[in-house]
Each structure stands twice: as C-alpha cells, then as structure tokens.
Design a protein around this motif. Structure first.
Motif, PDB file in Angstrom:
ATOM      1  N   HIS A  21      76.518 -11.212   4.179  1.00  0.00           N
ATOM      2  CA  HIS A  21      76.204 -10.320   5.102  1.00  0.00           C
ATOM      3  C   HIS A  21      77.592  -9.327   5.348  1.00  0.00           C
ATOM      4  CE1 HIS A  21      75.133  -7.504   8.729  1.00  0.00           C
ATOM      5  NE2 HIS A  21      73.813  -7.450   8.134  1.00  0.00           N
ATOM      6  N   TYR A  23      78.695  -8.378   8.002  1.00  0.00           N
ATOM      7  CA  TYR A  23      79.813  -8.780   9.031  1.00  0.00           C
ATOM      8  C   TYR A  23      80.819  -9.979   8.729  1.00  0.00           C
ATOM      9  CZ  TYR A  23      76.304  -6.033  11.575  1.00  0.00           C
ATOM     10  OH  TYR A  23      75.410  -4.718  12.279  1.00  0.00           O
ATOM     11  N   ASP A  37      72.751  -5.991   3.504  1.00  0.00           N
ATOM     12  CA  ASP A  37      72.227  -6.146   4.811  1.00  0.00           C
ATOM     13  C   ASP A  37      71.013  -7.282   4.831  1.00  0.00           C
ATOM     14  OD1 ASP A  37      70.143  -4.685   3.470  1.00  0.00           O
ATOM     15  OD2 ASP A  37      69.984  -3.161   4.856  1.00  0.00           O
ATOM     16  N   PHE A  60      69.119 -17.402  11.191  1.00  0.00           N
ATOM     17  CA  PHE A  60      67.840 -16.778  10.882  1.00  0.00           C
ATOM     18  C   PHE A  60      67.756 -16.257   9.429  1.00  0.00           C
ATOM     19  CE2 PHE A  60      69.831 -12.807  12.412  1.00  0.00           C
ATOM     20  CZ  PHE A  60      69.597 -11.995  11.416  1.00  0.00           C
ATOM     21  N   ASN A 111      65.700 -10.654  12.857  1.00  0.00           N
ATOM     22  CA  ASN A 111      66.309 -11.281  13.623  1.00  0.00           C
ATOM     23  C   ASN A 111      65.691 -12.144  14.763  1.00  0.00           C
ATOM     24  OD1 ASN A 111      67.595  -9.187  12.598  1.00  0.00           O
ATOM     25  ND2 ASN A 111      69.530  -9.512  13.911  1.00  0.00           N
ATOM     26  N   HIS A 172      76.079  -5.621  20.002  1.00  0.00           N
ATOM     27  CA  HIS A 172      75.685  -3.929  19.870  1.00  0.00           C
ATOM     28  C   HIS A 172      75.576  -3.313  21.276  1.00  0.00           C
ATOM     29  CE1 HIS A 172      75.020  -4.927  15.525  1.00  0.00           C
ATOM     30  NE2 HIS A 172      75.342  -3.666  15.598  1.00  0.00           N
ATOM     31  N   HIS A 195      74.641   1.763  14.606  1.00  0.00           N
ATOM     32  CA  HIS A 195      73.441   0.605  14.204  1.00  0.00           C
ATOM     33  C   HIS A 195      72.354   1.090  15.332  1.00  0.00           C
ATOM     34  CE1 HIS A 195      71.173  -2.882  13.128  1.00  0.00           C
ATOM     35  NE2 HIS A 195      71.690  -2.722  12.086  1.00  0.00           N
ATOM     36  N   GLU A 197      70.585  -1.089  16.757  1.00  0.00           N
ATOM     37  CA  GLU A 197      70.624  -2.054  17.913  1.00  0.00           C
ATOM     38  C   GLU A 197      71.473  -1.700  19.265  1.00  0.00           C
ATOM     39  OE1 GLU A 197      71.872  -5.870  16.282  1.00  0.00           O
ATOM     40  OE2 GLU A 197      70.107  -5.953  14.682  1.00  0.00           O
ATOM     41  N   SER A 211      70.919   1.426   9.721  1.00  0.00           N
ATOM     42  CA  SER A 211      71.257  -0.014   9.248  1.00  0.00           C
ATOM     43  C   SER A 211      72.745  -0.035   8.668  1.00  0.00           C
ATOM     44  CB  SER A 211      70.061  -0.755   8.227  1.00  0.00           C
ATOM     45  OG  SER A 211      70.312  -0.082   7.089  1.00  0.00           O
TER      46      SER A 211
HETATM   47  P1  13P Z   1      71.366  -5.156   9.204  1.00  0.00           P
HETATM   48  O1  13P Z   1      72.271  -5.768   8.407  1.00  0.00           O
HETATM   49  O2  13P Z   1      70.032  -5.435   8.426  1.00  0.00           O
HETATM   50  O3  13P Z   1      71.362  -3.703   9.349  1.00  0.00           O
HETATM   51  O4  13P Z   1      71.339  -5.840  10.254  1.00  0.00           O
HETATM   52  C1  13P Z   1      72.400  -5.972  11.271  1.00  0.00           C
HETATM   53  C2  13P Z   1      72.636  -7.275  11.910  1.00  0.00           C
HETATM   54  O5  13P Z   1      72.428  -7.217  13.255  1.00  0.00           O
HETATM   55  C3  13P Z   1      72.350  -8.574  11.311  1.00  0.00           C
HETATM   56  O6  13P Z   1      72.435  -9.440  12.347  1.00  0.00           O
END
Ligand code: 13P
Ligand code: SF4
Length: 307
Positions: A21, A23, A37, A60, A111, A172, A195, A197, A211
């Motif tokens: 991912h 992140y 993503d 997840f 998620n 977030h 984002h 969130e 996203s």
């Molecule tokens: P996306 O990468 O799908 O935008 O999701 C962000 C996120 O919080 C993943 O845990």
C-alpha cells in the motif's frame, strides 16, 4: 544482511508477489511488485498467478487477498498490523443494526473484517464508494459501514440518505484545521488535498478530495506547484516520484508525534526484515474460515465486477 537483495531472491524461489500500500515505508514500496490503493491491490490479488502473496499492508488487506485466492499462501509481515477503522465495527454490532433494518442493503468499506464482509451485500473502497452506492436501486435503503466520514462524503455526493456506522480511522481524524491554516498563510498558492476518511471540517476546506490513487493522479495533472496533503504521510514518497518538481507538505495533526504528520501506526509496523522473515518462514499466514470466506467473496466479487 541486505534484506532488499535477499527478498528479491526469495521472490523467485517461492514464486511470490509483493503487494504494498502507498502508506508503507519507502524501502518497502521500492521492492514491491505493485504499489497501490485498496482497490488496485484487490485487483492485483485477484489476477496474480504467484503461489505466495506477501501483503505489505494491514490485516484486512491480506485477508481480502486470501478471500479472493483461497488456494494461495498469503502472508502478512506483522500480525499486529490491524486497522482502527476495521476494529470500530465488530460483526456482532453490525448484525444488530442489520436485524433492526432488515430491508437495507449493506455497503461496507473494504477496511473491515472478513466477518463484516460476509454479512455485507457489496464492498466498496474509497476509489469506488460513490459508484457502488449509485449502483444500488434508488428505492432501496442503505446501511454504510464502518467509516462515518467516508459515509457522509458519499451521502453528499450521491444525494442518498445512508444509515451510517459510527466508525472512524484514528489517523485521518487527527488533522488540525488551525495548523493547516497557518501553513496556508505561509504558502498562499498551495492547494489542500484530502482523503475522504478525514473529518468534515478538513473536507470542507479542501481543493480536492479523493482516494490515495485519486490524490496521486490529481497532483500529476493539476497545475499548482505546492500541496498540503491530508492523508497518511507514506503517500508522499510516490507523490515525489511521480511529480518531482512539485512541493508536498504533510498536513499537520493536533498532537505532536515524531514527524508532526499523520502516520498510521499499523502500516508502519512492516519492515524489510519482517518481509524477509515472513517469506522465508511462510509465516504468519492469513486464513479465513470457509463459510465466511465464501460469503465475503460474494460481496467482494460484486464490487470487482462493477469495475
Ligand atoms: P485507499 O488507499 O483505498 O484510498 O485507502 C486508504 C486507507 O486508509 C487504507 O487503509
Ligand atoms: Fe486503518 Fe486508518 Fe491505518 Fe488506513 S490509515 S489502515 S484506515 S488505521
């Protein structure tokens, strides 16, 4: 040991694919076969012919890969890499809400646990949540779980009234309006991108909402030179690679942590050493009970076939 080199050797030996991912730490993104993503990662998991899926992300996500690929070995470098948002929606709680609203269609954000996916009608990610909700006939009422901020954003975008689960991502919801405003004063030409969130007061101020992949696309196509980025700071690595001449400022959070920016403590549990170890030992593996897996696969397939 040079973990990056050893991981590349193990990838060949085990016919493994590494999905990461945005992140994840830069070192992990740089050795991954695919960085994306949640939607992109699910699609990659659905199409891979590797024998082993190494998921450099959170639980997840690896669980989703196993639901789609029951015959493959799926490993997660650190089993403690959970998600506060997924944890905010236990299956028993969602079951109660469903029982009180038996005619509602249940849309769950990816998620969430396999059990929550299994009791949902369709899954969405932040990339396709609007599209998924719009695919549901207008005469149907909808439960949206578990993220209340994404739910409110989708409700505004689609004009649909949603019965929204009261969950949130601990990362977030931390952005500070006051600190962002100070940066905007110092960088008057910058754009705030966020984002969905994130909390409403951040989204209301944002020049663009999307996203992680939508944010990446935006910074490449847009003509501004500076962006304040309200999502997990790991994404800045890819932003700098894709738009090297632009400046990216991580949106600051209320509390001061090591970088005064927003880091997901679960995503950041993964390291190159743990990736090497999980590939070598083929542990810890992710497994999902078969009846739960089959039900969860149906709601995921509905989402994937929408694309
Ligand atoms: P996306 O990468 O799908 O935008 O999701 C962000 C996120 O919080 C993943 O845990
Ligand atoms: Fe979960 Fe938030 Fe971390 Fe994403 S950033 S994995 S939603 S806690």
């Amino acid at each position: 040991m040079n973990y990056a080199e050893e991981i590349i050797k193990l990838k060949k030996e085990k016919n493994a694919v590494i999905l990461a991912h945005y992140y994840q730490i830069p070192e992990i993104q740089d050795i991954a076969d695919y960085v994306g993503d949640s939607l992109g990662l699910s699609k990659q998991a659905a199409s891979t012919d590797a024998d082993m899926i190494v998921f450099a992300g959170v639980h997840f996500m690896a669980e989703t890969a196993k639901i789609i690929n029951p015959s493959k070995t799926v490993v997660l470098p650190d089993l403690d890499a959970g998600c506060s948002l997924a944890d905010s929606c236990p299956a028993s709680g969602l079951q109660k809400l469903k029982s009180s609203n038996p005619n509602h269609v249940v849309v769950s954000y990816i998620n969430c646990s396999a059990e929550v996916k299994a009791m949902s009608d369709i899954i969405c990610t932040s990339s396709n949540a609007v599209k998924v909700v719009e695919s549901i006939p207008k005469n149907k009422e909808i439960i949206f779980a578990p993220d209340k901020n994404l739910g409110r954003y989708v409700s505004e975008k689609t004009g649909r009234k949603l019965l929204i689960w009261d969950g949130e991502c601990e990362v977030h919801v931390e952005f500070s309006n006051e600190k962002i405003e100070q940066i905007q004063i110092a960088h008057p030409e910058s754009k705030l991108i966020a984002h969905p969130e994130s909390q409403q007061q951040i989204l209301d101020q944002s020049d663009f909402i999307g996203s992680t992949s939508a944010l990446l696309k935006f910074v490449q196509e847009d003509n501004a030179q500076e962006y304040i980025v309200a999502t997990e700071v790991g994404i800045l690595h890819k932003m700098k690679q894709l738009a090297p001449d632009k400046k990216f400022i991580p949106a600051p959070i209320y509390a001061n942590n090591t970088c005064a920016c927003s880091e997901c403590p679960y995503m950041k549990l993964n390291t190159l050493e743990k990736i090497y170890n999980c590939m070598k030992n083929e542990q810890p593996q992710i497994n999902v009970e078969e009846s739960t897996r089959q039900a969860a696969a149906k709601s995921l397939d509905r989402m994937l076939s929408l694309a």
